[in-house]
Design a protein around this motif. Structure first.
Motif, PDB file in Angstrom:
ATOM      1  N   UNK A 156      66.185  42.377  68.275  1.00 40.81           N
ATOM      2  CA  UNK A 156      66.945  42.406  69.592  1.00 40.81           C
ATOM      3  C   UNK A 156      66.051  41.601  70.588  1.00 40.81           C
ATOM      4  N   UNK A 157      64.861  41.538  70.336  1.00 43.61           N
ATOM      5  CA  UNK A 157      63.737  40.577  71.254  1.00 43.61           C
ATOM      6  C   UNK A 157      64.191  39.091  70.683  1.00 43.61           C
ATOM      7  N   UNK A 158      64.463  38.955  69.637  1.00 44.03           N
ATOM      8  CA  UNK A 158      64.728  37.443  69.409  1.00 44.03           C
ATOM      9  C   UNK A 158      66.086  37.057  69.636  1.00 44.03           C
ATOM     10  N   UNK A 159      66.999  37.805  69.520  1.00 46.43           N
ATOM     11  CA  UNK A 159      68.376  37.391  69.910  1.00 46.43           C
ATOM     12  C   UNK A 159      68.937  37.659  71.446  1.00 46.43           C
ATOM     13  N   UNK A 160      67.936  38.380  72.112  1.00 45.54           N
ATOM     14  CA  UNK A 160      68.154  38.511  73.609  1.00 45.54           C
ATOM     15  C   UNK A 160      68.766  39.731  73.922  1.00 45.54           C
ATOM     16  N   UNK A 161      68.791  40.591  72.836  1.00 47.28           N
ATOM     17  CA  UNK A 161      69.635  41.886  73.175  1.00 47.28           C
ATOM     18  C   UNK A 161      68.902  43.054  73.941  1.00 47.28           C
ATOM     19  N   UNK A 211      51.620  44.447  79.461  1.00 48.21           N
ATOM     20  CA  UNK A 211      51.786  44.068  78.032  1.00 48.21           C
ATOM     21  C   UNK A 211      51.399  45.264  77.070  1.00 48.21           C
ATOM     22  N   UNK A 212      52.260  45.123  76.044  1.00 48.29           N
ATOM     23  CA  UNK A 212      51.996  46.095  75.058  1.00 48.29           C
ATOM     24  C   UNK A 212      52.041  45.536  73.555  1.00 48.29           C
ATOM     25  N   UNK A 213      50.730  46.041  72.835  1.00 48.18           N
ATOM     26  CA  UNK A 213      50.522  45.466  71.685  1.00 48.18           C
ATOM     27  C   UNK A 213      51.321  46.548  70.547  1.00 48.18           C
ATOM     28  N   UNK A 214      52.124  45.781  69.487  1.00 48.53           N
ATOM     29  CA  UNK A 214      52.546  47.042  68.588  1.00 48.53           C
ATOM     30  C   UNK A 214      51.540  46.761  67.225  1.00 48.53           C
ATOM     31  N   UNK A 215      50.945  48.015  67.214  1.00 47.78           N
ATOM     32  CA  UNK A 215      49.848  48.397  66.282  1.00 47.78           C
ATOM     33  C   UNK A 215      50.531  48.390  64.923  1.00 47.78           C
ATOM     34  N   UNK A 246      53.570  41.604  68.241  1.00 47.93           N
ATOM     35  CA  UNK A 246      53.617  42.055  66.980  1.00 47.93           C
ATOM     36  C   UNK A 246      53.377  41.316  66.026  1.00 47.93           C
ATOM     37  N   UNK A 247      52.430  41.406  65.293  1.00 46.68           N
ATOM     38  CA  UNK A 247      51.746  40.496  64.155  1.00 46.68           C
ATOM     39  C   UNK A 247      51.833  39.231  64.617  1.00 46.68           C
ATOM     40  N   UNK A 248      50.903  39.048  65.493  1.00 46.28           N
ATOM     41  CA  UNK A 248      50.452  37.822  66.412  1.00 46.28           C
ATOM     42  C   UNK A 248      51.474  37.165  67.186  1.00 46.28           C
ATOM     43  N   UNK A 249      52.696  37.565  66.970  1.00 47.99           N
ATOM     44  CA  UNK A 249      53.970  36.748  67.830  1.00 47.99           C
ATOM     45  C   UNK A 249      54.222  37.285  69.150  1.00 47.99           C
ATOM     46  N   UNK A 250      54.073  36.646  70.245  1.00 45.34           N
ATOM     47  CA  UNK A 250      54.513  37.300  71.542  1.00 45.34           C
ATOM     48  C   UNK A 250      55.918  37.178  71.793  1.00 45.34           C
ATOM     49  N   UNK A 251      56.433  38.426  72.491  1.00 45.03           N
ATOM     50  CA  UNK A 251      57.886  38.286  73.088  1.00 45.03           C
ATOM     51  C   UNK A 251      57.934  38.824  74.398  1.00 45.03           C
TER      52      UNK A 251
END
Ligand code: PLP
Ligand code: COI
Length: 354
Positions: free
Chosen positions: A286-291, A175-179, A312-317
């Motif tokens: 791309x994460x949101x639209x499944x690409x 799991x990777x956190x975008x800083x 990223x900014x508190x939202x997990x994908x």
């Protein structure tokens, strides 16, 4: 180069291979040589592994004058001990030396130091697939004065650590956190070389990520805070809508040897690989639209490490349902296959030590 060898009189017991982890245990000896301006490098020696003594004003302790490399010695089933593209590490270390005003090392002497040391420590190269003897060459400025200037004295060392996988997850997705607050590097700084300070400055973000269960941080560029750069200890690649994308080398990213090797293998597999700017907005879209089909990190210690989730900014994908994808798996199989001698070395990347 003459290397004086003094062997230990108290050899260590080998650690069980399933308990190795990364960088926790060390072999019996270490390589050292000293530099003095006007004289160059000298007194190359291999001595029993142990503490070293430094003057309290030593440059490295005050001004962080330090660079390093990381490579591995692999054991094949037939008992051969080999390195993977060692000249790439040697050249990159000299590039790091150039940036940090530390003395360069003659390439042949460096290779001789590595191979002599690895041959002496060959019993510490573990047997199981996925384990190796991690080699850590490093250099530090060692003037005994507090003035800030280019050093006149330096020390070069190599230590070795029998190791298993870098992440406790092994080949399972991390799991990777975008800083979005701290930055690791900017163009013109030291991001493109391997100096200790880069890592010291990234610990705060790493700690923050680790507290919420994330393995490492994905850095954004330091100017726009927008473009994806790399992960703490590896470069990063994505499969977006069929295209393999990896951040281009902008001067603030480490030019990884695994990255370079992955690009070559991927192109050979028939994939289009784009080294380009990739914004975090494009990634999130791309994460949101499944690409975003797959994501992975690549580096010597981490090899090829699938990424199963970003925050990223508190939202997990989640990526690929949190599972390793087909391209990541194929890359892992190809690289590790070449390194551990299960696949043909058609690229000529292997350097046999003994
Ligand atoms: N990026 C950083 C910051 C690293 O520390 C590493 C590890 O060495 C890498 C990328 C990957 O580089 P390489 O594949 O040469 O090990
Ligand atoms: C490597 O992959 O060899 C590295 O140097 C990463 C390290 C910071 C653990």
């Amino acid at each position: 180069m003459e290397i004086k060898i003094t062997k230990t009189d108290s050899p260590k017991k080998l650690i069980a291979e399933n308990e190795l982890g990364f960088g926790q245990f060390f072999s019996d000896h270490m390589f050292i040589m000293d530099y003095e301006a006007g004289k160059g490098w000298g007194n190359a020696r291999i001595v029993p592994f142990g503490n070293i003594s430094l003057h309290p004003a030593s440059t490295v302790l005050h001004y962080g004058s330090e660079i390093f490399e990381g490579l591995k010695a692999y054991r094949t089933e037939s008992g051969e001990i080999r390195l993977f593209r060692p000249m790439e590490n040697i050249r990159r270390m000299n590039d790091s030396a150039d940036r940090m005003c530390l003395p360069k090392i003659n390439e042949e002497d460096f290779l001789q130091a590595l191979t002599t040391f690895v041959e002496l420590e060959k019993d510490f190269v573990p047997y199981s697939f996925g384990t190796s003897l991690y080699l850590r060459p490093y250099m530090f400025g060692n003037d005994e004065t507090l003035g800030v200037h280019t050093v006149k004295r330096a020390t070069f060392m190599i230590i070795a650590s029998p190791s298993g996988s870098y992440y406790k997850e092994g080949i399972n997705p991390v799991k990777i956190m975008i800083e979005s607050e701290d930055v690791r590097a900017v163009k013109g700084g030291t991001g493109a070389v391997k100096c200790g300070g880069n890592y010291a400055a990234s610990n705060r973000a790493g700690e923050k990520a680790s507290k919420v269960g994330y393995s490492q941080v994905l850095w954004l560029d330091g100017v726009h805070r927008k473009y994806i750069e790399e992960v703490g200890a590896m470069n990063v690649m994505f499969k977006i809508n069929g295209e393999i994308v990896t951040p281009m080398l902008t001067g603030s990213i480490l030019p990884g040897i695994t990255r370079k090797s992955c690009i070559e293998v991927l192109k050979d597999m028939g994939y289009k690989v784009s080294e380009r700017l990739l914004s975090v907005d494009e990634l999130v879209e791309a994460l949101e639209n499944g690409k975003l089909e797959e994501a992975w990190g690549c580096g010597t210690a981490a090899v090829v490490s699938p990424i199963g989730r970003f925050c990223y900014e508190g939202k997990e994908y989640d990526v690929n349902g949190g599972k390793i994808g087909a391209v990541t798996q194929a890359l892992y199989d190809t690289l590790t296959g070449i390194q551990w001698g299960k696949k043909d070395d058609k690229y000529g990347w292997i350097y046999k030590v003994c």
